[in-house]
Write a protein that holds these residues in place. Structure first.
Motif, mmCIF file in Angstrom:
data_model
loop_
_atom_site.group_PDB
_atom_site.id
_atom_site.type_symbol
_atom_site.label_atom_id
_atom_site.label_comp_id
_atom_site.label_asym_id
_atom_site.label_seq_id
_atom_site.Cartn_x
_atom_site.Cartn_y
_atom_site.Cartn_z
ATOM 1 N N LEU A 1 0.826 -1.203 0.000
ATOM 2 C CA LEU A 1 0.000 0.000 0.000
ATOM 3 C C LEU A 1 0.863 1.258 0.000
ATOM 4 C CD1 LEU A 1 -3.067 0.256 0.050
ATOM 5 C CD2 LEU A 1 -2.903 0.748 2.490
ATOM 6 N N LEU A 2 1.870 1.248 0.892
ATOM 7 C CA LEU A 2 2.776 2.397 0.975
ATOM 8 C C LEU A 2 3.500 2.617 -0.341
ATOM 9 C CD1 LEU A 2 4.369 2.118 4.544
ATOM 10 C CD2 LEU A 2 2.674 3.756 3.707
ATOM 11 N N PHE A 3 3.870 1.484 -0.945
ATOM 12 C CA PHE A 3 4.552 1.596 -2.235
ATOM 13 C C PHE A 3 3.649 2.282 -3.252
ATOM 14 C CE2 PHE A 3 5.736 -0.129 -6.424
ATOM 15 C CZ PHE A 3 7.049 0.321 -6.468
ATOM 16 N N GLY A 4 2.392 1.876 -3.260
ATOM 17 C CA GLY A 4 1.428 2.498 -4.171
ATOM 18 C C GLY A 4 1.318 3.995 -3.917
ATOM 19 N N VAL A 5 1.181 4.346 -2.638
ATOM 20 C CA VAL A 5 1.091 5.762 -2.268
ATOM 21 C C VAL A 5 2.346 6.499 -2.716
ATOM 22 C CG1 VAL A 5 0.992 7.368 -0.316
ATOM 23 C CG2 VAL A 5 -0.461 5.320 -0.346
ATOM 24 N N TYR A 6 3.493 5.827 -2.508
ATOM 25 C CA TYR A 6 4.772 6.425 -2.877
ATOM 26 C C TYR A 6 4.836 6.741 -4.371
ATOM 27 C CZ TYR A 6 9.783 6.647 -3.888
ATOM 28 O OH TYR A 6 11.005 7.028 -4.338
ATOM 29 N N VAL A 7 4.407 5.766 -5.172
ATOM 30 C CA VAL A 7 4.436 5.970 -6.634
ATOM 31 C C VAL A 7 3.556 7.153 -7.044
ATOM 32 C CG1 VAL A 7 3.786 4.958 -8.861
ATOM 33 C CG2 VAL A 7 5.023 3.584 -7.183
ATOM 34 N N VAL A 8 2.349 7.217 -6.466
ATOM 35 C CA VAL A 8 1.436 8.323 -6.803
ATOM 36 C C VAL A 8 2.039 9.658 -6.379
ATOM 37 C CG1 VAL A 8 -0.835 9.344 -6.332
ATOM 38 C CG2 VAL A 8 -0.620 6.871 -6.714
ATOM 39 N N ALA A 9 2.589 9.666 -5.146
ATOM 40 C CA ALA A 9 3.187 10.899 -4.631
ATOM 41 C C ALA A 9 4.352 11.342 -5.515
ATOM 42 C CB ALA A 9 3.667 10.679 -3.203
ATOM 43 N N LEU A 10 5.144 10.361 -5.917
ATOM 44 C CA LEU A 10 6.294 10.668 -6.771
ATOM 45 C C LEU A 10 5.835 11.264 -8.096
ATOM 46 C CD1 LEU A 10 9.317 10.270 -6.343
ATOM 47 C CD2 LEU A 10 9.178 8.219 -7.773
ATOM 48 N N PHE A 11 4.774 10.674 -8.639
ATOM 49 C CA PHE A 11 4.228 11.155 -9.918
ATOM 50 C C PHE A 11 3.819 12.622 -9.798
ATOM 51 C CE2 PHE A 11 1.181 11.728 -13.279
ATOM 52 C CZ PHE A 11 1.654 10.920 -14.306
ATOM 53 N N ILE A 12 3.103 12.907 -8.717
ATOM 54 C CA ILE A 12 2.617 14.283 -8.536
ATOM 55 C C ILE A 12 3.778 15.238 -8.297
ATOM 56 C CG2 ILE A 12 1.263 15.781 -7.008
ATOM 57 C CD1 ILE A 12 -0.643 13.384 -6.644
ATOM 58 N N LEU A 13 4.733 14.819 -7.408
ATOM 59 C CA LEU A 13 5.875 15.684 -7.110
ATOM 60 C C LEU A 13 6.700 15.950 -8.360
ATOM 61 C CD1 LEU A 13 7.038 14.344 -3.642
ATOM 62 C CD2 LEU A 13 5.979 16.538 -4.166
ATOM 63 N N ALA A 14 6.838 14.907 -9.186
ATOM 64 C CA ALA A 14 7.619 15.082 -10.410
ATOM 65 C C ALA A 14 6.959 16.102 -11.331
ATOM 66 C CB ALA A 14 7.781 13.745 -11.133
ATOM 67 N N LEU A 15 5.619 16.189 -11.243
ATOM 68 C CA LEU A 15 4.917 17.185 -12.063
ATOM 69 C C LEU A 15 5.125 18.590 -11.520
ATOM 70 C CD1 LEU A 15 1.429 15.682 -12.944
ATOM 71 C CD2 LEU A 15 3.272 16.242 -14.513
ATOM 72 N N ILE A 16 5.071 18.689 -10.198
ATOM 73 C CA ILE A 16 5.109 20.015 -9.589
ATOM 74 C C ILE A 16 6.536 20.548 -9.500
ATOM 75 C CG2 ILE A 16 4.541 21.377 -7.554
ATOM 76 C CD1 ILE A 16 2.479 19.314 -6.830
ATOM 77 N N LEU A 17 7.429 19.693 -8.995
ATOM 78 C CA LEU A 17 8.767 20.182 -8.660
ATOM 79 C C LEU A 17 9.760 19.973 -9.799
ATOM 80 C CD1 LEU A 17 9.030 18.754 -5.033
ATOM 81 C CD2 LEU A 17 8.443 21.087 -5.710
#
Ligand SMILES: [Zn+2]
Lengths: 474, 618
Positions: free
Chosen positions: A187-203
């Motif tokens: 589950l954490l891995f899934g959350v991590y991937v989504v978070a990474l995707f969003i951060l990569a878009l923003i930052l």
């Protein structure tokens, strides 16, 4: 006869009352959203509230029918029903009617029918049936393959119908898996991937890379509880970074900074692998795999974003992330929706007095954006009542699910909760600008026969299962 | 992993549900209760305030004839967000526009706003509108906004009536009444009586939907304000006379100003060349305005109010009146004239006339020598210790007749005249270093004098009234009001006794009606059975042929009309200005012309062409 009386006396009336409340609230707000002076009769079937009235009456009939059917029927036919729906989904993808750019509708004369709405039910059933079978363990790859097949196949077909919103709903079933023992790590891995995707878009990519490297070092420390590994790794990285930088300056190379950092990272990683092999540092390979996976994802985000998402989806995401501001373009809907809700103030403008929703400033004001009418006409008080009703329903269902002795019933219950919660969270979230605009209805409230029937069926199957909870011991 | 049991997971799920609810409620509380930004935004979404433009007041002439009225016109508007593909060829054909115009305007409209309407084509005619209306359903995104434009009954009196145009940005910024796109009077009566003619804008408050479609009146019209129609004006203009004046002045440069002496009402104000006021209306306005602006004859220049000319010999009546009032001249004072005035080396010529002449005869024959002597007496009057004092006193008399400063009539763009001051000569010659001989050309209205035709007509009006005048004005009545402004009803006294006027008027009578061979200079202004009193003038013009000037009033004993005629490069006053004045008087007092020959004589003259030919010869 005795059994039928049992059904009606044992059904969870609290849930039924909450259901009736929501359906009623939905209807009066649809009436208000499409109300105009020329059509005032509530039985005007040319108007949406008239049609919705028919859907509601039909939904009640369906609910009664479902309650009468034997509870074993659902688990017995779970796979069969799922296949039927998958078949319909394929049919609709190939021959369906296109509305608003989604080929998701089957048309029989005047009646339109959206199989995707019903795919949620059968997926929940199939999921319950599979997870309740004897030899299932959440720690085996085979289990995940089956689960993937049950959830991802309908999701993929619906995506092909160009109905991203309905497809996304299937993500909700993760909650079921979580309840059934899906390891936290997954589950954490899934959350991590989504978070990474969003951060990569923003930052800036560079920050994300530094962040993931730092994260890898922290995880290394958490896993091994040895600080020495961490600083050795850090020193190696900094040293190779300095080496690369020095080389670049010395030979006057014109290498982009990304490649330089990447090169330094690869170089230090190889060095560290050898070192860790030598000193028997555990879990280094996994961690490095994760690190490079993350970096790979970071670099692929742009590609995915630009090639797999439609322009309007990109815009909605950009809008939400604050990367793009266009209140009259992609942000128009959300902006108008917020204006409608915000102008309701504490107690609202009163029934039929909403101007924003009535004069079409809010799009889809009787379907996806029905919450705007509630917010505008009934104010914060109305919002509070509606949200409370949903929370009461969800918590009640949670309570009911947990009291099931049948694993099938419980898992199905969680399937229902997940789907309802997802719809509720995304729908209201989008009207107040907390999540991107994803066109999915608010359960029981939004205008539309398919949606109302599907949620009614899904809910009453569970209530029917709940009635029989004492009978079954599986 | 004891912490991660199924019970914990159930609780976490319950927690997630509650967390989402709390997040939603906090956010909703923020936007619904805490923030007050959304209510005004919602209001501006649905409320459209649509300005109601009142019809502008009409303008009539003194006999009640309608001169200016309103005509419906239509602005074609475009709202880019509702545009769909349409038959551009047909659209351009109906509106008679170029495709490039269409493309340009659509681009501009989109650049302005995709969601707000903007003007696509201004002021199309009712006929075009009717043609478009039939096909309107084919052109979504376009709609029509009604307007009114001014319509003029005649192609005359443009300088008096003025024109209406779009309000300037400056006016929008400095006043609260006007909004961008409003119309406002820009010149003439349209400008000076703007606040009367415009009426009062109203507003209708509507509820509109997202497509800008009107869904109904807001609050049952509680916030609506009715437009008030503009007030009608009755001008003092006699349109028949005005048109006749313009006809007479055709192909001549100059001006006629006619005033009713008993009231100061302007009967006609001709500035030639003029222009058709209808040219400055509607879509062609800018184009036509540029054309008029480029015209070297300056048709936009209102000569009646803005051109300063030397008065020439007409000024002799002024010096006679001042001389009499100052007691340096008597009716019996005579001077012999032998071809002019001689003083040392100085010589001022005079034409051939019987000699000697007394005061009345001096006006009749317009003797230069006589007025050189009169002027010398005024300047050397022993009542005043110096020429400076005497000169200042002389100038005060002139100012009492409305010369010098502006008269402040009720038309815009009036300018003051020019009277030289003592300072002027002190600067030029040195303090007290000048004497009467330096300025003696003023005796016969030459030199540093600038007088506008309206001032000249006003002066004539004062003579006709035997001593007082009313500030000339163009408005006779404002509908619904009892009286016009008090400043137009208050007489201004010239400070010269009325008895002296009678003597001067006698001379003016003889100038027109004297026997043939008696030396009368203005016999070309004679009208049968009406005693016209007049005085010719010929103003030297450094740029070409002399200007022909004539002032007159009639009838002698009951003056109905006083006027000044200026014809640039017309030569002697008697040649063109006097017959023109005669025709104007006859037209006004008799309604028709006895001897058609005179009219043909004046209208047949093309002095503009002649001037051009003269210049070519030079
Ligand atoms: Zn003489």
């Amino acid at each position: 006869m005795k059994r039928r009386i049992n059904v009606w006396s044992n059904i969870d009336w609290l849930t039924v009352v909450l259901y009736l409340f929501l359906v009623f609230l939905g209807w009066i707000n649809i009436y208000s959203a499409v109300y105009n002076e020329e059509h005032q009769s509530i039985f005007d079937f040319s108007q949406r509230y008239g049609k919705q009235m028919i859907w509601i009456v039909a939904a009640f009939v369906i609910a009664i029918l479902i309650t009468i059917i034997d509870s074993n029927f659902y688990s017995f036919f779970a796979y069969f029903l799922h296949f039927v729906i998958l078949f319909l989904l394929v049919v609709v993808t190939l021959f369906g009617t296109e509305i608003h750019g989604s080929r998701a509708w089957l048309e029989f004369g005047n009646v339109r029918f959206q199989p995707a709405e019903f795919a949620k039910i059968t997926t929940a059933l199939a999921l319950a049936r599979y997870l309740s079978s004897h030899n299932v363990s959440m720690n085996r790859l085979k289990t995940y393959l089956w689960l993937g097949a049950i959830i991802l196949v309908p999701m993929a077909i619906i995506l092909l119908q160009n109905d991203a919103g309905s497809a996304l709903v299937f993500v909700a079933f993760v909650l079921v898996l979580y309840r059934q023992g899906l390891p936290l790590g997954v589950l954490l891995f899934g959350v991590y991937v989504v978070a990474l995707f969003i951060l990569a878009l923003i930052l800036e990519k560079l920050f994300v890379i530094f962040g993931t490297v730092a994260l890898a070092l922290i995880v290394l420390w958490v896993l091994n509880k040895r600080f020495r590994y961490v600083w050795v790794a850090a020193v190696i990285m900094l040293a190779s970074g300095g080496l690369f930088y020095g080389a670049k300056q010395l030979f006057d190379l014109n290498i982009p900074i990304y490649f330089m950092i990447l090169g330094a990272l690869v170089f230090s990683s190889i060095f560290y692998i050898i070192l860790s092999y030598w000193y028997k540092v555990p879990r280094v390979m996994i961690l490095l795999l994760l690190l490079f996976g993350s970096i790979g994802l970071t670099y692929s985000v742009d590609h995915v974003f630009n090639n797999f998402l439609e322009t309007h989806q990109q815009k909605r995401i950009n809008q939400l992330l604050g990367l793009e501001s266009d209140p009259l373009g992609a942000g128009y809907n959300v902006n108008q929706s917020k204006i409608a809700i915000g102008s309701g103030r504490l107690t609202g403008k009163g029934f039929l007095n909403g101007t924003q929703t009535k004069f079409d400033f809010v799009p889809e004001q009787s379907t996806d954006f029905i919450f705007c009418t509630i917010g505008e006409e009934w104010g914060f008080v109305g919002s509070l009542v509606l949200i409370s009703l949903f929370i009461m329903l969800l918590l009640r269902l949670l309570f009911l699910a947990e009291r099931q002795r049948s694993i099938f019933s419980r898992i199905y219950g969680y399937g229902l909760i997940s789907v309802l919660l997802f719809h509720f969270a995304i729908n209201i979230g989008m009207t107040i600008g907390l999540v991107p605009v994803i066109g999915i209805p608010l359960p029981f409230i939004s205008y539309g026969g398919s949606s109302l029937w599907a949620f009614t069926i899904m809910l009453f199957i569970f209530l029917r299962l709940d009635v029989s909870r004492l009978k079954v011991l599986r | 992993m004891a912490l991660d049991t199924y019970a914990v997971r159930r609780n976490i799920i319950a927690f997630i549900i509650l967390l989402i609810a709390v997040i939603f409620l906090v956010k909703l509380f923020m936007i619904q209760v805490v923030s007050s930004d959304y209510t005004p935004k919602a209001t501006s979404n649905v409320i459209r305030r649509i300005t109601q433009y009142p019809a502008r007041g009409l303008i009539y002439d003194r006999d009640g004839e309608l001169l200016v009225y309103n005509q419906a016109a239509y602005d074609i508007m475009v709202n880019p967000q509702h545009l769909e593909a349409f038959d551009t060829t047909e659209f351009c054909r109906i509106l008679n526009i170029e495709r490039s115009y269409l493309n340009k305007k659509l681009k501009e409209a989109k650049a302005y706003s995709r969601y707000k309407p903007s003007i696509f084509l201004k002021l199309v005619s009712s006929e075009t509108y009717a043609r478009l209306q039939e096909k309107m359903y084919k052109f979504p995104g376009f709609f029509v906004q009604p307007r009114t434009v001014r319509k003029y009954q005649y192609a005359d009196a443009a300088h008096v009536l003025g024109y209406v145009g779009e309000v300037s940005d400056k006016l929008v910024d400095t006043t609260s009444y006007y909004k961008s796109g409003d119309y406002v009077g820009i010149s003439g009566m349209e400008k000076s009586y703007e606040s009367v003619l415009r009426g009062k804008k109203g507003v209708k408050v509507y509820l509109v939907d997202v497509h800008n479609r009107i869904k109904g009146s807001y609050s049952n019209g509680r916030y609506d304000k009715k437009a008030e129609v503009g007030t009608n004006l009755i001008s003092s203009l006699d349109m028949d006379l005005q048109r006749y004046g313009e006809k007479l002045m055709k192909n001549k440069i100059g001006s006629i100003v006619a005033i009713e002496p008993s009231s100061g009402e302007i009967l006609s104000l001709v500035s030639s060349p003029g222009y058709d006021p209808g040219l400055l209306v509607g879509r062609q306005r800018t184009k036509n305005y540029r054309k008029l602006q480029k015209d070297t004859l300056e048709p936009l220049f209102n000569r009646g109010l803005m051109a300063r000319y030397p008065p020439g010999s007409t000024f002799k009546v002024m010096n006679a009146l001042i001389g009499r009032q100052e007691g340096v001249l008597y009716p019996g004072t005579t001077y012999e004239c032998h071809g002019g005035f001689y003083a040392g080396n100085f010589h001022m010529g005079c034409h051939n006339h019987p000699s000697p002449v007394d005061m009345i005869e001096s006006i009749q024959v317009s003797c230069n020598n006589y007025y050189a002597h009169v002027f010398k007496r005024i300047m050397q009057d022993s009542d005043y210790e110096s020429i400076s004092k005497a000169f200042t006193n002389w100038k005060d008399h002139l100012q009492n007749f409305g010369l010098g400063d502006k008269l402040n009539i009720d038309l815009p763009s009036e300018v003051g005249g020019f009277l030289p001051s003592v300072d002027y000569y002190n600067r030029y010659y040195g303090e007290n270093r000048w004497r009467y001989l330096n300025v003696v050309s003023l005796a016969i209205g030459q030199g540093e004098l600038g007088i506008t035709p309206v001032q000249m007509a006003n002066l004539t009006s004062a003579i006709a009234n035997r001593g007082h005048y009313y500030t000339p004005h163009i408005v006779k009545r404002i509908e619904g009001e009892k009286q016009i402004d008090e400043r137009f009803r208050t007489p201004h006294h010239t400070g010269v006794d009325s008895a002296y006027f009678e003597e001067v008027i006698e001379g003016m009578d003889l100038a027109v009606n004297g026997q043939a061979g008696s030396g009368s200079t203005a016999r070309t202004a004679r009208v049968d059975s009406i005693t016209v009193c007049g005085k010719t003038g010929t103003a030297e013009n450094p740029h070409g042929k002399d200007h022909s000037i004539f002032i007159a009033f009639a009838p002698k004993d009951d003056p109905q009309i006083a006027l000044a005629v200026y014809i640039e490069n017309g030569g002697y006053g008697a040649t063109w200005a006097a017959p023109t004045a005669k025709l104007m008087i006859e037209k006004y007092l008799k309604g028709s012309i006895d001897v058609q020959w005179w009219e043909d004589y004046v209208t047949g003259a093309n002095l503009i062409k002649q001037k051009e030919e003269d210049e070519e010869e030079d």
